[in-house]
Design a protein around this motif. Structure first.
Motif, short mmCIF file in Angstrom:
data_model
loop_
_atom_site.label_atom_id
_atom_site.label_comp_id
_atom_site.label_asym_id
_atom_site.label_seq_id
_atom_site.Cartn_x
_atom_site.Cartn_y
_atom_site.Cartn_z
N GLN A 531 -10.01 -14.56 -24.16
CA GLN A 531 -11.34 -14.14 -24.59
C GLN A 531 -11.48 -12.66 -24.26
OE1 GLN A 531 -14.29 -16.62 -25.88
NE2 GLN A 531 -12.21 -16.79 -26.68
N ALA A 532 -12.18 -11.93 -25.11
CA ALA A 532 -12.39 -10.50 -24.90
C ALA A 532 -13.81 -10.25 -24.44
CB ALA A 532 -12.10 -9.73 -26.18
N VAL A 533 -13.97 -9.55 -23.35
CA VAL A 533 -15.30 -9.23 -22.83
C VAL A 533 -15.97 -8.20 -23.73
CG1 VAL A 533 -16.58 -8.26 -20.89
CG2 VAL A 533 -14.61 -9.77 -20.48
N SER A 534 -15.18 -7.24 -24.21
CA SER A 534 -15.67 -6.19 -25.11
C SER A 534 -14.45 -5.58 -25.78
CB SER A 534 -16.44 -5.12 -24.33
OG SER A 534 -15.53 -4.36 -23.53
N PHE A 535 -14.70 -4.60 -26.64
CA PHE A 535 -13.57 -3.95 -27.31
C PHE A 535 -12.95 -2.85 -26.45
CE2 PHE A 535 -15.75 -5.62 -31.19
CZ PHE A 535 -14.73 -6.48 -31.55
N LYS A 536 -13.41 -2.73 -25.21
CA LYS A 536 -12.74 -1.84 -24.27
C LYS A 536 -12.22 -2.63 -23.07
CE LYS A 536 -17.22 -0.32 -22.40
NZ LYS A 536 -18.08 0.86 -22.15
N ASP A 537 -12.11 -3.93 -23.24
CA ASP A 537 -11.57 -4.82 -22.22
C ASP A 537 -10.09 -4.48 -22.00
OD1 ASP A 537 -10.60 -6.89 -20.66
OD2 ASP A 537 -11.64 -8.47 -21.78
N LYS A 538 -9.72 -4.04 -20.83
CA LYS A 538 -8.35 -3.61 -20.54
C LYS A 538 -7.34 -4.74 -20.71
CE LYS A 538 -9.31 0.66 -19.75
NZ LYS A 538 -8.90 1.67 -20.76
N ASN A 539 -7.81 -5.98 -20.67
CA ASN A 539 -6.90 -7.11 -20.87
C ASN A 539 -6.35 -7.15 -22.30
OD1 ASN A 539 -7.07 -8.20 -18.23
ND2 ASN A 539 -9.05 -9.13 -18.74
N LEU A 540 -6.98 -6.42 -23.22
CA LEU A 540 -6.50 -6.39 -24.60
C LEU A 540 -5.17 -5.65 -24.72
CD1 LEU A 540 -9.83 -5.59 -26.51
CD2 LEU A 540 -8.70 -7.81 -26.28
N LEU A 592 -4.18 2.31 -37.23
CA LEU A 592 -3.97 2.58 -35.81
C LEU A 592 -2.48 2.59 -35.47
CD1 LEU A 592 -4.78 -0.58 -33.68
CD2 LEU A 592 -4.39 -0.64 -36.12
N LEU A 593 -2.17 3.05 -34.27
CA LEU A 593 -0.81 3.09 -33.75
C LEU A 593 -0.71 2.17 -32.53
CD1 LEU A 593 -0.15 6.94 -33.92
CD2 LEU A 593 0.84 5.19 -35.41
N PRO A 594 0.50 1.77 -32.13
CA PRO A 594 0.65 0.92 -30.94
C PRO A 594 -0.04 1.50 -29.71
CG PRO A 594 2.73 1.01 -32.13
CD PRO A 594 1.81 1.99 -32.80
N GLU A 595 -0.02 2.84 -29.58
CA GLU A 595 -0.66 3.47 -28.42
C GLU A 595 -2.15 3.15 -28.35
OE1 GLU A 595 2.82 6.15 -29.57
OE2 GLU A 595 1.35 4.84 -30.56
N ASP A 596 -2.77 2.99 -29.50
CA ASP A 596 -4.20 2.67 -29.51
C ASP A 596 -4.47 1.32 -28.87
OD1 ASP A 596 -5.16 5.01 -30.86
OD2 ASP A 596 -4.25 4.22 -32.68
N ILE A 597 -3.55 0.39 -29.05
CA ILE A 597 -3.69 -0.94 -28.43
C ILE A 597 -3.36 -0.85 -26.95
CG2 ILE A 597 -2.82 -3.32 -28.40
CD1 ILE A 597 -2.35 -3.06 -31.40
N LEU A 598 -2.27 -0.16 -26.64
CA LEU A 598 -1.85 -0.05 -25.24
C LEU A 598 -2.91 0.62 -24.38
CD1 LEU A 598 1.86 1.05 -25.81
CD2 LEU A 598 1.06 -1.21 -25.16
N GLU A 599 -3.59 1.61 -24.95
CA GLU A 599 -4.63 2.33 -24.21
C GLU A 599 -6.02 1.72 -24.41
OE1 GLU A 599 -4.34 6.42 -25.34
OE2 GLU A 599 -2.19 6.52 -24.89
N VAL A 600 -6.09 0.65 -25.20
CA VAL A 600 -7.36 -0.02 -25.55
C VAL A 600 -8.38 1.00 -26.05
CG1 VAL A 600 -9.05 -1.74 -24.83
CG2 VAL A 600 -6.84 -1.67 -23.71
#
Length: 652
Positions: A531-540, A592-600
Motif C-alpha cells: 500500500q502507498a501512503v502517498s506518491f512520495k512514500d519512500k517505500n515506492l 519517466l526514467l528509472p531514476e525517477d522511481i528510485l528517487e521517488v
C-alpha cells in the motif's frame, strides 16, 4: 450508479491523439454526413474536412483531396468513423511545415512513395548493428532488394532492439515477448512497447499506430526507422557528450546559444566551421540542394582528412563523378556508405544528413580543449540531475502531442511563448486567442511577452498555481518556473483524460487522492500486500507496489519470476526499468526514467499511477463494464492537497 462514457475508439493510440472535445466534434460531423448521404465515402471527406476549424484557411478541398488520394485512392469506398479520424490526422500532419525536420520528416514526408535507396541504407544499418542479436540471427542479413524488412518488423522485436541501439537501456528486454510464435495480443504488446518507447526517446509518432506496423505499412515503418537511426547518429551532437564543440562558438556568440541548438543545426554549424577553414566560400544551410554538387563534401573531407585529400576531386566538373570520388575518400575514413553518388546528386536530405553525421562520429576534427574563456564547458552544461530529467520528460511529452513546432530544448524553445500556446491549444482546445498571438520569427521582445502573458492568463483560467508570475518570467527563461508550469500542464492533461473516462465521480472531478486511493484498492483487491501512503512514500523506491498495480490491472503482463525483492540498489534499479517497460507494453505513454522511481519523484509517481489508471478505465469502458471497484469513491474521505510545483517546498 450509471457512469458517463466519452467517445471511444478501438485503437488506444488513435484515442490518444484527440481530446474528448475534438472526438465529439468530429463524431458529430461524421454522423451528420452519414445521415445526409446514407453512408460516408472517401469522396465525402474533402468537403467535410475543409469546413473544419482546424483546416480553415490552411487547405482547400482540392488540396485535401490530393492528400487523401495517397492513402485512400478508391473514392467510392465506404469509411467508418475511425478511418475518418485517421484521414483527419493525415491532413493535419501536412500542416506541420514549420516543424523541425530533425524528427518530423521521418513520420510525415514519406507518404507512399518509397525511396528504395533510403530503404537499402536503413537495411544496411540494421544488418550492421543487429547482426549479433541472437533473436534475429536467423533473419539477418535482410535483403534490401526485397520487402523482408516490412515483414520482420511486424512482431515489434526488431524495432525494440533498434531503439535500444539508439538509446541504450530504453527498453528492459525482459519485457519483450520473444516466443517463436506470438499470438495477436503478444504482438500488440510488443508494438505498444515499441511505439511508447519511441516517443520516450524523442520520436514523433503522431501518425503511426500499432496496426500500421502490424500490417508492415512501408512508408510509416521507414519513417519510424529513420527517426530511430537519426537519434542514434546525432546522439553525440551536444556539449555534454562532445565538449570540443565549444570550438564552434563565434566571438559574438554565447556558449548557451550553442547549447540551445537542435542536433541537426549543430551538425550544419560544425560542417560550416570546417568548410570556412578549408576556404569554401558558400554557406551550407541544408542537407539537400546545398550539397548536390558534391563540392562542399570535397572541401569538408580535405579539411577532416588531409592525409587522404586530393585536389582532383575539386577539379572534376561532372557532379556524379565528383560524388563518386567523395565517397571513395569517405571510405578511407571507415565511414559506412549511407548514400550513393546518385543520392548526393539528387539531394536526398535524409541520407545526406546520415552521411555527415557518420563523418562527425568518425572524425570531428575539433581540438581536445573543453573550455573557452574563464568558465569551462563542463561547468556550463552541468545541471541538477532532476532538472535535466524533468526537462527531457516534458520535452518528449510536448512533442508527443503532435503540435506543429518540434521542441529541441524546453528552456530555449518556449521563451517566445508560441510553443506553449500550441501545447495549450492541444490540451485545452479553444483556450488560445490566435488573433492575439505572435508567430515566430519574433524580433520584437514585447511580442514575445504578449505571447507569454496569454500563456499565463490561460494557465490561471485552468486554475494553475501562478502566484506573482508574469509573461516576462517565461521570456527570461526562468527554469524553475518553466518546469513548474509544464508540470501543472501535464497533470491537468492527465486528469482531464481520466475525467473524460469517468466524468462524474459522485458529481466531482477525479483528484490526485482518487488516483492514490484507486491504486491502493486495486492492489489490495488482487490479494497483494503493498500500500502507498502517498506518491512520495519512500517505500515506492523498490518498485514492488507499481509491479503489483500493473499485475492487478492485467495479471498476465508481469512475469514475477523476473521481479526481485528490491532490497539492494541493483535490485531496485532492475525493478524500476522493468516497471517502465511493462507499463509501456501495456499501452501507457510515459516519459519517466528509472531514476525517477528510485528517487521517488513525487510528480512522476503520480503520472505513472494515473497512466496505469487511464489504461485500466479505458479497458473497462471498452468492454462496457461497470465494476464498482472503479466507480465507487465514497471511501475517499479527504483529498491530498494539490502537489506544489516544486515538490512541496513552495508555491510558484
Amino acid at each position: 450508479m450509471s457512469s458517463y462514457v466519452g467517445v471511444l475508439v478501438s485503437d488506444p493510440w488513435l484515442q490518444s491523439q484527440f481530446t474528448q472535445v475534438e472526438l465529439r466534434t468530429l463524431k458529430s460531423k461524421f454522423y451528420s454526413t452519414k445521415t445526409r448521404f446514407g453512408r460516408v465515402t472517401v469522396k465525402h471527406l474533402p468537403p467535410v474536412l475543409a469546413k473544419l476549424k482546424d483546416f480553415s484557411g490552411k487547405f482547400d478541398e482540392n488540396e485535401i483531396k490530393t492528400i487523401l488520394d495517397e492513402s485512400y485512392p478508391n473514392r467510392a469506398k465506404e469509411v467508418e468513423f475511425e478511418t475518418f479520424l485517421r484521414a483527419f490526422l493525415s491532413v493535419q500532419s501536412r500542416g506541420s511545415k514549420g516543424a523541425s525536420s530533425f524528427l518530423k520528416t521521418g513520420a510525415t514526408t514519406f507518404h507512399h512513395a518509397i525511396n528504395e535507396s533510403e530503404k537499402a541504407s536503413y537495411v544496411s544499418h540494421i544488418n550492421s548493428y543487429l547482426k549479433e542479436e541472437p533473436l534475429l540471427k536467423s533473419y539477418l542479413p535482410i535483403n534490401p532488394a526485397t520487402n523482408a524488412l516490412f515483414d520482420l518488423v511486424k512482431d515489434g522485436v526488431l524495432l525494440c532492439k533498434l531503439i535500444n541501439i539508439a538509446v541504450p537501456g530504453t527498453i528492459d528486454e525482459r519485457a519483450i515477448n520473444t516466443k517463436t510464435e506470438l499470438n495477436p495480443w503478444e504482438r500488440t504488446e510488443n508494438l505498444s512497447l515499441c511505439l511508447n518507447s519511441a516517443k520516450a526517446i524523442g520520436c514523433t509518432v503522431v501518425n503511426i499506430g500499432t496496426q500500421d506496423i502490424a500490417e508492415g505499412t512501408p512508408h510509416l515503418v521507414l519513417g519510424l526507422i529513420f527517426q530511430i537511426i537519426k537519434i542514434q547518429l546525432l546522439a553525440d551532437l551536444n556539449l555534454k557528450k562532445t565538449p570540443q564543440l565549444v570550438e564552434l562558438v563565434e566571438e559574438n556568440q554565447d556558449v548557451e546559444e550553442l547549447m540551445g541548438l537542435a542536433p541537426e543545426k549543430l551538425l550544419l554549424k560544425w560542417m560550416n566551421f570546417h568548410l570556412k577553414k578549408a576556404g569554401y566560400e558558400k554557406q551550407v544551410t541544408n542537407f539537400s540542394s546545398d550539397v548536390k554538387d558534391g563540392e562542399a563534401y570535397a572541401y569538408l573531407l580535405n579539411a577532416l582528412a588531409p592525409e587522404h585529400s586530393t585536389h582532383v576531386t575539386l577539379e572534376i566538373k561532372d557532379p556524379s563523378e565528383r560524388a563518386m570520388k567523395v565517397l571513395e575518400q569517405a571510405e578511407k575514413l571507415d565511414c559506412k556508405r549511407f548514400l550513393s553518388p546518385k543520392d548526393i546528386v539528387e539531394g536526398s536530405a535524409n541520407l545526406n544528413l546520415a552521411f555527415v553525421a557518420q563523418l562527425f562520429h568518425h572524425r570531428n576534427g575539433l581540438s581536445d580543449e573543453s573550455s573557452k574563456g574563464p568558465v569551462s564547458v563542463t561547468e556550463m552544461v552541468t545541471e541538477d540531475d532532476e532538472t535535466s530529467r524533468e526537462e527531457r520528460c516534458f520535452r518528449h511529452w510536448m512533442n508527443s502531442l503532435g503540435a506543429v513546432t518540434y521542441v529541441d530544448n524546453v528552456f530555449e524553445d518556449v521563451r517566445n511563448g508560441w510553443v506553449l500556446l500550441e501545447v495549450l491549444d492541444k490540451v485545452s482546445p479553444g483556450s488560445v486567442n490566435w488573433k492575439h498571438a505572435n508567430k515566430p520569427p519574433i524580433k520584437m521582445p514585447f511580442k514575445k511577452v504578449e505571447n507569454c502573458n496569454q500563456v499565463i492568463k490561460i494557465g490561471k483560467e485552468l486554475n494553475f498555481s501562478l502566484v506573482n508570475v508574469a509573461g516576462h518570467d517565461i521570456v527570461q527563461g526562468n527554469k524553475k518556473l518553466l518546469l513548474a508550469f509544464l508540470w501543472q500542464l501535464m497533470r491537468y492533461t492527465m486528469l482531464q483524460i481520466l475525467n473524460n473516462l469517468r466524468s462524474h465521480w459522485q458529481g466531482r472531478d477525479i483528484t490526485e487522492a482518487d488516483i492514490l486511493n484507486w491504486a491502493n484498492r486495486k492492489v489490495k483487491k488482487s490479494g497483494r500486500p503493498s500500500q502507498a501512503v502517498s506518491f512520495k512514500d519512500k517505500n515506492l523506491a523498490n518498485g514492488i507496489f507499481f509491479l503489483e498495480l500493473l499485475s492487478a490491472v492485467e495479471p498476465r503482463v508481469v512475469n514475477w519470476s523476473l521481479v526481485s525483492k528490491g532490497e539492494t540498489e541493483e535490485e531496485k534499479n532492475l525493478n524500476a526499468t522493468y516497471i517502465i517497460s511493462v507499463a509501456r507494453k501495456l499501452g501507457c505513454s510515459i516519459f519517466l526514467l528509472p531514476e525517477d522511481i528510485l528517487e521517488v519523484n513525487q510528480k512522476m509517481m503520480l503520472i505513472l499511477a494515473a497512466s496505469i489508471m487511464n489504461w485500466s478505465l479505458q479497458q473497462q469502458s471498452d468492454t462496457e463494464s461497470t465494476v464498482s471497484d472503479d466507480t465507487d469513491v465514497s471511501s475517499v474521505t479527504e483529498e491530498i492537497s494539490n502537489l506544489s510545483t516544486d515538490d512541496g517546498s513552495s508555491d510558484v
